[in-house]
Scaffold this active site. Structure first.
Site, PDB file in Angstrom:
ATOM      1  N   GLY A   1      50.961 -92.316 -20.247  1.00  0.00           N
ATOM      2  CA  GLY A   1      51.453 -90.958 -20.100  1.00  0.00           C
ATOM      3  C   GLY A   1      52.061 -90.349 -21.347  1.00  0.00           C
ATOM      4  O   GLY A   1      52.443 -89.180 -21.341  1.00  0.00           O
TER       5      GLY A   1
ATOM      6  N   ARG B   1      45.686 -91.668 -23.633  1.00  0.00           N
ATOM      7  CA  ARG B   1      45.591 -90.456 -24.447  1.00  0.00           C
ATOM      8  C   ARG B   1      46.186 -90.629 -25.839  1.00  0.00           C
ATOM      9  O   ARG B   1      45.565 -90.244 -26.836  1.00  0.00           O
ATOM     10  CB  ARG B   1      46.323 -89.328 -23.721  1.00  0.00           C
ATOM     11  CG  ARG B   1      46.154 -87.966 -24.367  1.00  0.00           C
ATOM     12  CD  ARG B   1      47.149 -86.956 -23.778  1.00  0.00           C
ATOM     13  NE  ARG B   1      47.240 -87.029 -22.346  1.00  0.00           N
ATOM     14  CZ  ARG B   1      46.501 -86.313 -21.498  1.00  0.00           C
ATOM     15  NH1 ARG B   1      45.614 -85.469 -21.951  1.00  0.00           N
ATOM     16  NH2 ARG B   1      46.658 -86.449 -20.187  1.00  0.00           N
TER      17      ARG B   1
ATOM     18  N   ARG C   1      38.339 -80.377 -19.855  1.00  0.00           N
ATOM     19  CA  ARG C   1      39.787 -80.158 -19.765  1.00  0.00           C
ATOM     20  C   ARG C   1      40.205 -78.677 -19.750  1.00  0.00           C
ATOM     21  O   ARG C   1      41.073 -78.304 -18.960  1.00  0.00           O
ATOM     22  CB  ARG C   1      40.527 -80.908 -20.891  1.00  0.00           C
ATOM     23  CG  ARG C   1      40.249 -82.419 -20.896  1.00  0.00           C
ATOM     24  CD  ARG C   1      41.183 -83.207 -21.797  1.00  0.00           C
ATOM     25  NE  ARG C   1      42.525 -83.251 -21.261  1.00  0.00           N
ATOM     26  CZ  ARG C   1      43.525 -82.522 -21.681  1.00  0.00           C
ATOM     27  NH1 ARG C   1      43.364 -81.703 -22.707  1.00  0.00           N
ATOM     28  NH2 ARG C   1      44.712 -82.592 -21.112  1.00  0.00           N
TER      29      ARG C   1
ATOM     30  N   TYR D   1      42.118 -77.920 -16.326  1.00  0.00           N
ATOM     31  CA  TYR D   1      43.592 -77.868 -16.414  1.00  0.00           C
ATOM     32  C   TYR D   1      44.085 -76.676 -17.229  1.00  0.00           C
ATOM     33  O   TYR D   1      45.267 -76.655 -17.585  1.00  0.00           O
ATOM     34  CB  TYR D   1      44.137 -79.114 -17.121  1.00  0.00           C
ATOM     35  CG  TYR D   1      43.591 -80.438 -16.676  1.00  0.00           C
ATOM     36  CD1 TYR D   1      43.844 -80.922 -15.394  1.00  0.00           C
ATOM     37  CD2 TYR D   1      42.838 -81.233 -17.543  1.00  0.00           C
ATOM     38  CE1 TYR D   1      43.360 -82.154 -14.994  1.00  0.00           C
ATOM     39  CE2 TYR D   1      42.360 -82.467 -17.150  1.00  0.00           C
ATOM     40  CZ  TYR D   1      42.622 -82.920 -15.873  1.00  0.00           C
ATOM     41  OH  TYR D   1      42.144 -84.143 -15.490  1.00  0.00           O
TER      42      TYR D   1
ATOM     43  N   CYS E   1      26.570 -71.865 -16.434  1.00  0.00           N
ATOM     44  CA  CYS E   1      26.690 -70.669 -15.603  1.00  0.00           C
ATOM     45  C   CYS E   1      27.911 -70.718 -14.707  1.00  0.00           C
ATOM     46  O   CYS E   1      27.807 -70.884 -13.488  1.00  0.00           O
ATOM     47  CB  CYS E   1      25.409 -70.491 -14.794  1.00  0.00           C
ATOM     48  SG  CYS E   1      24.006 -70.326 -15.885  1.00  0.00           S
ATOM     49  N   GLU E   2      29.073 -70.626 -15.301  1.00  0.00           N
ATOM     50  CA  GLU E   2      30.359 -70.603 -14.599  1.00  0.00           C
ATOM     51  C   GLU E   2      31.315 -69.818 -15.477  1.00  0.00           C
ATOM     52  O   GLU E   2      31.342 -70.025 -16.693  1.00  0.00           O
ATOM     53  CB  GLU E   2      30.960 -72.019 -14.476  1.00  0.00           C
ATOM     54  CG  GLU E   2      30.147 -73.024 -13.734  1.00  0.00           C
ATOM     55  CD  GLU E   2      30.499 -73.109 -12.259  1.00  0.00           C
ATOM     56  OE1 GLU E   2      31.492 -72.488 -11.828  1.00  0.00           O
ATOM     57  OE2 GLU E   2      29.763 -73.800 -11.540  1.00  0.00           O
TER      58      GLU E   2
HETATM   59  N1  LLP Z   1      48.145 -95.849 -16.259  1.00  0.00           N
HETATM   60  C1  LLP Z   1      47.890 -95.237 -15.086  1.00  0.00           C
HETATM   61  C2  LLP Z   1      48.239 -95.914 -13.831  1.00  0.00           C
HETATM   62  C3  LLP Z   1      47.296 -93.956 -15.084  1.00  0.00           C
HETATM   63  O1  LLP Z   1      47.062 -93.354 -13.926  1.00  0.00           O
HETATM   64  C4  LLP Z   1      46.961 -93.324 -16.310  1.00  0.00           C
HETATM   65  C5  LLP Z   1      46.315 -92.032 -16.345  1.00  0.00           C
HETATM   66  C6  LLP Z   1      47.239 -94.032 -17.501  1.00  0.00           C
HETATM   67  C7  LLP Z   1      47.838 -95.276 -17.440  1.00  0.00           C
HETATM   68  C8  LLP Z   1      46.936 -93.456 -18.859  1.00  0.00           C
HETATM   69  O2  LLP Z   1      47.630 -92.270 -19.062  1.00  0.00           O
HETATM   70  P1  LLP Z   1      47.655 -91.587 -20.519  1.00  0.00           P
HETATM   71  O3  LLP Z   1      48.443 -92.477 -21.433  1.00  0.00           O
HETATM   72  O4  LLP Z   1      46.250 -91.423 -20.957  1.00  0.00           O
HETATM   73  O5  LLP Z   1      48.321 -90.279 -20.257  1.00  0.00           O
HETATM   74  N2  LLP Z   1      42.190 -86.354 -17.118  1.00  0.00           N
HETATM   75  C9  LLP Z   1      43.555 -85.987 -17.406  1.00  0.00           C
HETATM   76  C10 LLP Z   1      44.458 -87.194 -17.506  1.00  0.00           C
HETATM   77  C11 LLP Z   1      44.461 -88.060 -16.263  1.00  0.00           C
HETATM   78  C12 LLP Z   1      45.338 -89.267 -16.392  1.00  0.00           C
HETATM   79  C13 LLP Z   1      45.213 -90.165 -15.215  1.00  0.00           C
HETATM   80  N3  LLP Z   1      45.960 -91.380 -15.295  1.00  0.00           N
HETATM   81  C14 LLP Z   1      43.561 -85.156 -18.685  1.00  0.00           C
HETATM   82  O6  LLP Z   1      42.509 -84.894 -19.235  1.00  0.00           O
HETATM   83  O7  LLP Z   1      44.620 -84.700 -19.113  1.00  0.00           O
END
Ligand code: LLP
Length: 421
Positions: free
Chosen positions: A240, A277, A313, A317, A348-349
């Site tokens: 996160g 991320r 994205r 979002y 086409c959106e």
């Molecule tokens: N651990 C768990 C249990 C998770 O659910 C996630 C992400 C991570 C780790 C990794 O999180 P990060 O460090 O990447 O923030 N598609 C969305 C992000 C969805 C994240 C889902 N879970 C976007 O493009 O912002």
């Protein structure tokens, strides 16, 4: 966009490789990743936690390309997976299942069997029903599943609602006050070994306070459970950690680490993190070429050859990605028009946009780089509108690896068939 991307002679380069040259050779749209950038980001987490037993488990969902996983496996990274598919990717890339944690709310029996056979480090369990299934599968296969309960600490991560996961009314995790009883149940079940606790409160966190609040609640739980005679060996704080897409200023791993380490210093606990991320986002750009400029009423549009199917994205979002020209100067004889452009794709959106209201000087044929696209870019791509997925190119200072070749239209319907007769 990380430091590995810079302008040289007015042209954007990745680790010294010209993006103009890459576009000429591999076409557009294309994803371009910098190996050095991925390595630097992962090491940032790993070295920040030095001094405490720890494992940085890269979240495969952010970018599961085999070459990206290979880069991380070579650094000794652990992995966080959410499906048997991601497990197979880790194994195919040379990653160590023994350093892999299996998360996710909906693990199937077959996925549990495969993960146990591969020898994953453990399972982040999200419900009593899943715990029961895991015990049954482990017992039936004569194995032991190491278990961490994913608790929901009920803190507000203050991020986009679609990527916030730590609040009580979310589908994720076990309410933290129900965890002690479930640990007791787990410790008596055959086929299971209670190993630790984990949480994940959301993604793209730019403030450290919610993560620390979650950590405090999780550490209190460790003590409660210890008082009942059950020792937890690790705390996994999930992922996160945010990145800078526009003007955010997320804390550096070192800052997270200092505050986290302060809280566990006197404890015999291994620390796990699951950043996705923050390891790969800034290491990637999406290269795209302007097909047409057009004007509808007051609005200026740059129609480019990348679209929402390549980078979802913005559409999903309303996410911001900087969009910059690859070449600062127009080619001789070309006149660019400056305006506030909506940068849109051919799909086409109306939600098919990469950026809106961007002040740019553009001409048809110009190359653009959509920045900070290394995470949740290619992995969330689709073939909507029968658009082949773009290639993924990994530059590493010595050369360029086609880490995934461009799909062909034939690839798209390889699995389909017409009616018989
Ligand atoms: N651990 C768990 C249990 C998770 O659910 C996630 C992400 C991570 C780790 C990794 O999180 P990060 O460090 O990447 O923030 N598609 C969305 C992000 C969805 C994240 C889902 N879970 C976007 O493009 O912002």
């Amino acid at each position: 966009m990380n430091d590995e991307f810079d302008y040289r002679g007015g042209v954007l380069h990745a680790e010294g490789v010209s993006l103009e040259a890459l576009a000429a050779e591999h076409g557009t749209p294309s994803y371009v990743y910098s190996r050095a950038s991925i390595e630097r980001a992962w090491r940032g987490f790993d070295s920040a936690l030095a001094g405490q037993p720890h494992l940085v488990c890269y979240a495969v969902k952010a970018n599961g390309n085999l070459a990206v996983l290979d880069v991380l496996a070579r650094l000794g990274s652990g992995f966080d997976i959410v499906s048997a598919g991601e497990l197979e990717r880790v194994i195919a890339a040379g990653g160590d299942p023994g350093k892999t944690v299996f998360a996710g709310v909906g693990k199937s029996r077959a996925e549990m069997e495969r993960a146990l056979a591969a020898g994953v480090r453990g399972f982040n369990v999200e419900s009593p029903a899943e715990l029961e299934r895991l015990a049954a599968v482990a017992t039936a296969t004569g194995t032991t599943a190491r278990v961490s309960l994913r608790v929901n600490p009920d803190v507000d991560a203050r991020t986009h609602p679609y990527i916030s996961t730590g609040l009580r009314d979310n589908k994720f995790g076990i309410p933290i006050d129900e965890a002690p009883a479930l640990y007791e149940v787990a410790s008596r079940m055959g086929g299971l070994e209670v190993a630790g606790v984990d949480c994940h409160i959301g993604s793209q966190l730019t403030d450290i306070a919610p993560l620390l609040a979650a950590m405090d609640r999780v550490l209190a739980l460790v003590d409660t459970v210890a008082a009942a005679g059950i020792r937890l060996h690790h705390v996994n704080l999930g992922g996160g950690m945010g990145v800078r897409y526009r003007d955010e200023s997320p804390p550096e791993p070192r800052r997270y680490a200092r505050e986290i380490l302060d809280r566990v210093a006197s404890r015999d606990l291994e620390l796990l993190l699951e950043p996705g991320r923050a390891v790969v986002a800034g290491a990637g750009v999406l290269l795209t070429r302007v097909e047409y400029l057009k004007r509808n009423g007051d609005r200026h549009f740059a129609v480019v050859d990348a679209a929402m199917n390549d980078l979802l994205r913005p559409a999903l979002y309303s996410a911001w990605h900087d969009i910059v020209p690859v070449s600062l100067a127009a080619p001789t004889g070309v006149v660019r028009a400056e305006a506030e452009y909506d940068v849109v794709g051919p799909v086409c959106e109306s939600s098919d946009f990469l950026g809106k209201g961007r002040r740019l000087a553009l001409a048809a044929g110009d190359l653009l780089a959509v920045c900070t696209a290394g995470a949740y870019g290619a992995v969330m791509g689709s073939n909507y509108n029968a658009r082949p997925r773009p290639p993924e190119l990994l530059v590493d200072g010595t050369g360029t690896l086609v880490a995934r070749r461009r799909e062909t239209v034939a690839d798209l319907f390889r699995l389909e068939r017409r009616l018989p007769g």
